[in-house]
Design an enzyme around this catalytic site. Structure first.
Site, PDB file in Angstrom:
ATOM      1  CG  ASP A   1      23.640  13.307 -18.030  1.00 31.05           C
ATOM      2  OD1 ASP A   1      22.676  13.895 -17.498  1.00 31.05           O
ATOM      3  OD2 ASP A   1      24.128  13.640 -19.130  1.00 31.05           O
TER       4      ASP A   1
ATOM      5  CB  CYS B   1      44.984   8.618 -11.156  1.00 28.93           C
ATOM      6  SG  CYS B   1      43.699   7.724 -12.039  1.00 28.93           S
TER       7      CYS B   1
ATOM      8  CG  HIS C   1      42.833  10.160 -16.184  1.00 31.75           C
ATOM      9  ND1 HIS C   1      43.319   9.722 -14.960  1.00 31.75           N
ATOM     10  CD2 HIS C   1      42.533  11.472 -16.014  1.00 31.75           C
ATOM     11  CE1 HIS C   1      43.324  10.728 -14.096  1.00 31.75           C
ATOM     12  NE2 HIS C   1      42.840  11.801 -14.701  1.00 31.75           N
TER      13      HIS C   1
ATOM     14  CB  CYS D   1      42.924   4.983 -14.135  1.00 32.39           C
ATOM     15  SG  CYS D   1      43.776   6.038 -15.333  1.00 32.39           S
TER      16      CYS D   1
ATOM     17  CG  ASP E   1      12.025  17.779 -20.573  1.00 34.95           C
ATOM     18  OD1 ASP E   1      12.520  17.153 -21.536  1.00 34.95           O
ATOM     19  OD2 ASP E   1      12.720  18.312 -19.692  1.00 34.95           O
TER      20      ASP E   1
ATOM     21  CG  ASP F   1      18.121  12.162 -23.987  1.00 39.88           C
ATOM     22  OD1 ASP F   1      18.721  13.186 -24.292  1.00 39.88           O
ATOM     23  OD2 ASP F   1      17.764  11.319 -24.813  1.00 39.88           O
TER      24      ASP F   1
ATOM     25  CB  CYS G   1      47.466   7.164 -13.938  1.00 44.48           C
ATOM     26  SG  CYS G   1      46.449   8.548 -14.469  1.00 44.48           S
TER      27      CYS G   1
HETATM   28  C1  LIG Z   1      15.529  14.979 -21.797  1.00 42.03           C
HETATM   29  N1  LIG Z   1      15.127  16.181 -21.100  1.00 42.03           N
HETATM   30  C2  LIG Z   1      16.017  17.047 -20.609  1.00 42.03           C
HETATM   31  N2  LIG Z   1      17.335  16.862 -20.790  1.00 42.03           N
HETATM   32  C3  LIG Z   1      18.212  17.814 -20.297  1.00 42.03           C
HETATM   33  C4  LIG Z   1      19.582  17.674 -20.556  1.00 42.03           C
HETATM   34  C5  LIG Z   1      20.464  18.661 -20.086  1.00 42.03           C
HETATM   35  N3  LIG Z   1      21.803  18.822 -20.245  1.00 42.03           N
HETATM   36  C6  LIG Z   1      22.108  19.987 -19.619  1.00 42.03           C
HETATM   37  N4  LIG Z   1      23.338  20.549 -19.561  1.00 42.03           N
HETATM   38  C7  LIG Z   1      24.431  19.978 -20.292  1.00 42.03           C
HETATM   39  N5  LIG Z   1      21.029  20.577 -19.060  1.00 42.03           N
HETATM   40  C8  LIG Z   1      19.972  19.767 -19.349  1.00 42.03           C
HETATM   41  C9  LIG Z   1      18.601  19.902 -19.083  1.00 42.03           C
HETATM   42  C10 LIG Z   1      17.726  18.927 -19.575  1.00 42.03           C
HETATM   43  C11 LIG Z   1      16.299  19.055 -19.381  1.00 42.03           C
HETATM   44  O1  LIG Z   1      15.801  20.017 -18.763  1.00 42.03           O
HETATM   45  N6  LIG Z   1      15.477  18.108 -19.918  1.00 42.03           N
HETATM   46 ZN   LIG Z   2      44.245   7.994 -14.240  1.00 42.65          ZN
END
Ligand SMILES: CNc1nc2cc3nc(NC)[nH]c3cc2c(=O)[nH]1
Ligand SMILES: [Zn+2]
Length: 373
Positions: free
Chosen positions: A267, A305, A336, A307, A147, A93, A310
């Site tokens: 993610d 499961c 797990h 894995c 951003d 990121d 488990c």
């Molecule tokens: C790297 N830029 C960027 N990362 C994010 C990570 C995030 N992680 C969450 N929830 C756990 N919302 C998110 C929004 C952004 C987002 O709007 N921009």
């Molecule tokens: Zn498992």
């Protein structure tokens, strides 16, 4: 070109699709869940164990690696893949989200963001150019634009100004990107809860013809229904022949619903984070294995499961390790939980293949949450 998306099949029941993402470090089957390895490690897991559970791509955080050990060190080591001994795809990121979650320790200007290190307190600065320098040094296959993720809730005027600045920052990222041939730069759609701002942001990003598009500004405390409503009108604006990435999501329900709405990549720190306090995701819902009721439960964590955890250990043993704060306990619950989400996405891909994703969702929701929605 760094990353190429191959659309294999459009689901007949929903906006979901089956795809393959070709990257310099291998192919990723989508929809996919990406384990988070913030500090160049998916906490307590070895690369071999991640491969064993079929993790096809992992995430690392620019902000954290910039602070420690520093992107120059990672570059001298030969880049992130070499440094952490992971030869499959990596996505980093851009540091934006972490810096914004530092709260009032930061100051936003057109130039970038001034903030204090959460470790040393020293004054630091991130900008589109700096975020690209760091990510070019780390060498991930997919890198994210710098951003601002606006807080939720936020006034229309604030979100409008923020989203317009984020677009100007994206153009600066594109300009500053030193390795477009081997690192795909994804743009991030913003716009908060405001439809016209989301539509404007998506239109502007698509005009830049990027290799992939993330939907940002979600999973920041807004109601679930609002997130799904925003996805409902945002993903159709994104090109069908490019991957869509929903950042920071999420729970099993959100992964399935997100896939139904046309998201290809997810993610979330959830599986690794809750594992560390003994909370697990099983086929019958959440199970807090440190709970006293499992003291004499010698059955597997999840009977459905297959894995490593488990197949070889009991709930009683896991409870004992977690209560004793034994590291092995964290490893077993983490293994797990990651396996559970990776396997969930494998089942989602199967269901798309057989045009029965909505039926799969209903069956899963009933078993996991005991309800249909
Ligand atoms: C790297 N830029 C960027 N990362 C994010 C990570 C995030 N992680 C969450 N929830 C756990 N919302 C998110 C929004 C952004 C987002 O709007 N921009
Ligand atoms: Zn498992």
């Amino acid at each position: 070109m760094a990353v190429r998306y191959e659309l294999l099949k459009q689901c007949k029941q929903s906006g979901a699709r089956l795809g393959r993402l070709h990257t310099p470090h291998g192919v990723i089957e989508t929809p996919i869940f990406m384990p988070v390895g913030t500090l160049a490690t998916v906490k307590t897991m070895s690369p071999e164990e991640l491969k064993e559970m079929d993790a096809q791509i992992i995430l690392s955080n620019t902000y954290h690696l910039f602070i420690r050990p520093g992107h120059e060190i990672v570059k001298e080591a030969g880049g992130l893949h070499k440094f952490m001994n992971w030869d499959r795809p990596i996505l980093t990121d851009s540091g934006g989200f972490q810096v914004f979650s530092l709260g009032d320790l930061r100051k936003i200007t057109e130039e970038g963001v001034q903030f204090r290190s959460h470790l040393s307190g020293e004054k630091l600065f991130l900008s589109p150019e700096k975020a690209m320098e760091i990510q070019n040094a780390l060498g991930a296959d997919i890198i994210m634009a710098f951003d601002e993720c606006p807080p939720y809730p936020a006034e229309y005027e604030y979100v409008k100004n923020s989203t317009e600045r984020t677009y100007r920052w994206l153009k600066r990222c594109k300009e500053a990107h030193g390795r477009p041939e081997d690192q795909a730069l994804f743009g991030i759609v913003q716009g908060g809860e405001y439809r016209e701002l989301r539509e404007e942001s998506a239109r502007q990003l698509v005009d830049l013809d990027l290799p992939g598009y993330a939907v940002g500004g979600l999973s920041v405390g807004e109601p679930h229904e609002m997130m799904f409503e925003i996805l409902g009108y945002t993903t159709p604006l994104l090109p069908k022949d490019k991957p869509r990435y929903l950042m920071g999501v999420g729970s099993p329900e959100a992964l399935i619903q997100g896939a139904i709405l046309g998201i290809d990549m997810f993610d979330c720190v959830l599986p690794t984070r809750i594992a560390r306090n003994g909370t697990t995701m099983t086929s019958e819902g959440r199970l807090v294995v440190r709970n006293a009721k499992f003291t004499r439960d010698f059955g597997p964590l999840d009977p459905n499961c297959d894995c490593y955890t488990c197949r070889n250990y009991s709930r009683a043993y896991l409870r004992h390790l977690i209560k004793a704060d034994e590291t092995f306990g964290l490893r077993l619950t983490t293994y797990h939980n990651l396996y559970f989400l990776l396997n969930l996405m494998h089942q989602v891909r199967q269901a798309i293949m057989e045009d029965r994703l909505l039926d799969f969702r209903d069956e899963f929701m009933m078993k996991y949450y005991g309800t249909l929605n």
